[in-house]
Design a protein around this motif. Sequence first.
Motif, PDB file in Angstrom:
ATOM      1  N   ASP A   1       0.831  -1.216   0.000  1.00 29.25           N
ATOM      2  CA  ASP A   1       0.000   0.000   0.000  1.00 29.25           C
ATOM      3  C   ASP A   1       0.861   1.260   0.000  1.00 29.25           C
ATOM      4  O   ASP A   1       0.562   2.229  -0.704  1.00 29.25           O
ATOM      5  N   ALA A   2       1.939   1.250   0.781  1.00 26.67           N
ATOM      6  CA  ALA A   2       2.835   2.406   0.812  1.00 26.67           C
ATOM      7  C   ALA A   2       3.500   2.610  -0.543  1.00 26.67           C
ATOM      8  O   ALA A   2       3.676   3.751  -0.991  1.00 26.67           O
ATOM      9  N   ALA A   3       3.853   1.530  -1.214  1.00 21.58           N
ATOM     10  CA  ALA A   3       4.478   1.634  -2.538  1.00 21.58           C
ATOM     11  C   ALA A   3       3.517   2.267  -3.539  1.00 21.58           C
ATOM     12  O   ALA A   3       3.941   2.993  -4.438  1.00 21.58           O
ATOM     13  N   ARG A   4       2.255   2.000  -3.381  1.00 24.03           N
ATOM     14  CA  ARG A   4       1.250   2.602  -4.269  1.00 24.03           C
ATOM     15  C   ARG A   4       1.061   4.086  -3.967  1.00 24.03           C
ATOM     16  O   ARG A   4       0.698   4.865  -4.837  1.00 24.03           O
TER      17      ARG A   4
ATOM     18  N   HIS B   1       9.737   3.598   0.731  1.00 24.63           N
ATOM     19  CA  HIS B   1      11.072   3.522   1.338  1.00 24.63           C
ATOM     20  C   HIS B   1      10.967   3.403   2.852  1.00 24.63           C
ATOM     21  O   HIS B   1      11.666   2.591   3.476  1.00 24.63           O
ATOM     22  N   ASP B   2      10.103   4.210   3.446  1.00 18.67           N
ATOM     23  CA  ASP B   2       9.932   4.195   4.903  1.00 18.67           C
ATOM     24  C   ASP B   2       9.425   2.829   5.389  1.00 18.67           C
ATOM     25  O   ASP B   2       9.916   2.296   6.377  1.00 18.67           O
ATOM     26  N   LYS B   3       8.441   2.272   4.683  1.00 13.90           N
ATOM     27  CA  LYS B   3       7.887   0.969   5.086  1.00 13.90           C
ATOM     28  C   LYS B   3       8.889  -0.159   4.882  1.00 13.90           C
ATOM     29  O   LYS B   3       8.941  -1.094   5.689  1.00 13.90           O
ATOM     30  N   VAL B   4       9.676  -0.098   3.830  1.00 15.98           N
ATOM     31  CA  VAL B   4      10.701  -1.120   3.604  1.00 15.98           C
ATOM     32  C   VAL B   4      11.761  -1.034   4.702  1.00 15.98           C
ATOM     33  O   VAL B   4      12.196  -2.058   5.248  1.00 15.98           O
ATOM     34  N   ALA B   5      12.153   0.178   5.070  1.00 16.34           N
ATOM     35  CA  ALA B   5      13.129   0.357   6.148  1.00 16.34           C
ATOM     36  C   ALA B   5      12.574  -0.177   7.465  1.00 16.34           C
ATOM     37  O   ALA B   5      13.290  -0.833   8.234  1.00 16.34           O
ATOM     38  N   GLU B   6      11.319   0.092   7.710  1.00 12.77           N
ATOM     39  CA  GLU B   6      10.663  -0.400   8.924  1.00 12.77           C
ATOM     40  C   GLU B   6      10.636  -1.931   8.942  1.00 12.77           C
ATOM     41  O   GLU B   6      10.950  -2.555   9.964  1.00 12.77           O
ATOM     42  N   ALA B   7      10.292  -2.545   7.816  1.00 11.68           N
ATOM     43  CA  ALA B   7      10.271  -4.007   7.711  1.00 11.68           C
ATOM     44  C   ALA B   7      11.677  -4.578   7.876  1.00 11.68           C
ATOM     45  O   ALA B   7      11.866  -5.600   8.550  1.00 11.68           O
ATOM     46  N   SER B   8      12.665  -3.923   7.281  1.00  4.23           N
ATOM     47  CA  SER B   8      14.052  -4.386   7.407  1.00  4.23           C
ATOM     48  C   SER B   8      14.517  -4.356   8.852  1.00  4.23           C
ATOM     49  O   SER B   8      15.182  -5.285   9.328  1.00  4.23           O
ATOM     50  N   ALA B   9      14.147  -3.323   9.579  1.00  2.25           N
ATOM     51  CA  ALA B   9      14.512  -3.223  10.997  1.00  2.25           C
ATOM     52  C   ALA B   9      13.825  -4.331  11.800  1.00  2.25           C
ATOM     53  O   ALA B   9      14.438  -4.927  12.694  1.00  2.25           O
ATOM     54  N   ALA B  10      12.574  -4.621  11.472  1.00  5.53           N
ATOM     55  CA  ALA B  10      11.860  -5.695  12.158  1.00  5.53           C
ATOM     56  C   ALA B  10      12.519  -7.045  11.875  1.00  5.53           C
ATOM     57  O   ALA B  10      12.668  -7.875  12.781  1.00  5.53           O
TER      58      ALA B  10
END
Length: 93
Positions: free
Chosen positions: A67-70, A77-86
């Motif tokens: 959804d963020a990519a859309r 970018h922010d959501k991918v960074a958040e997922a990477s940190a998780a």
Amino acid sequence: MAGYSGSKQDYLTRLRRVEGQVRGIQRMVQEDDYCIDVLTQVSAITKALQSVSLGLLEDHIAHCVVDAARESEEAAHDKVAEASAAIARLVKS
């Protein structure tokens, strides 16, 4: 809405099962059960929690990140960074 909303009941069922297993381990320790038996149960709980974690992560990527990519490149970018940190936190645990 959380990305896991469609699987919420499944997650709650799994977590209640884990909660019961933890209570079982408390009982085992209280009753001085054999160490290896307690460790076997700890391992089962760990795997169950890892399964919940991976499911939540998959739901997060499939819903929140998509959804963020859309929405925008910055939001993606922010959501991918958040997922990477998780993921990093999960790998360290």
